[in-house]
Design a protein around this motif. Structure first.
Motif: not given
Length: 115
Positions: A106-111
């Motif tokens: 998964r992508s965790f690039r955004e908070n």
């Protein structure tokens, strides 16, 4: 009878306290590959839509435009955002990325907003 691992001094499932060097390298490779795939999709749309052939313009695909212009790229992210993710139960609302489930997929690039 043999002693179980729990009796021998700890939990069965143990996590390393920090992300390892190999995990960091593999994370960087995957993130850079995602960035190159986004760029390839964006450039491929211009071959399908020749009337919008100028680079830097928006296409009619909202998700592709979002990922190209607003989604943070790996090189633009801070160390904290690269290797930690938001967790409302953690002490500083941050959790090491290698402690997340399926963190390779998964992508965790955004908070979350306002974080």
């Amino acid at each position: 009878m043999f002693a179980s691992l729990v009796r021998c001094g700890g939990y069965v499932w143990k996590f390393p306290p920090h992300i390892t060097t190999a995990q960091r390298v593999n994370l960087k490779k995957r993130s850079l590959q995602v960035d190159s795939n986004i760029e390839a999709i964006y450039q491929g749309l211009f071959q399908v839509l020749p009337e919008k052939a100028k680079s830097g313009q928006l296409t009619n695909c909202k998700r592709v435009d979002y990922m190209k212009f607003e989604f943070p790229k790996y090189d633009e992210m801070s160390q904290r955002d690269k290797y930690f993710t938001f967790n409302r139960h953690a002490k500083n609302y941050r959790k090491a990325i290698h402690r997340e489930r399926h963190w390779c997929k998964r992508s965790f690039r955004e908070n979350p907003k306002y974080f």
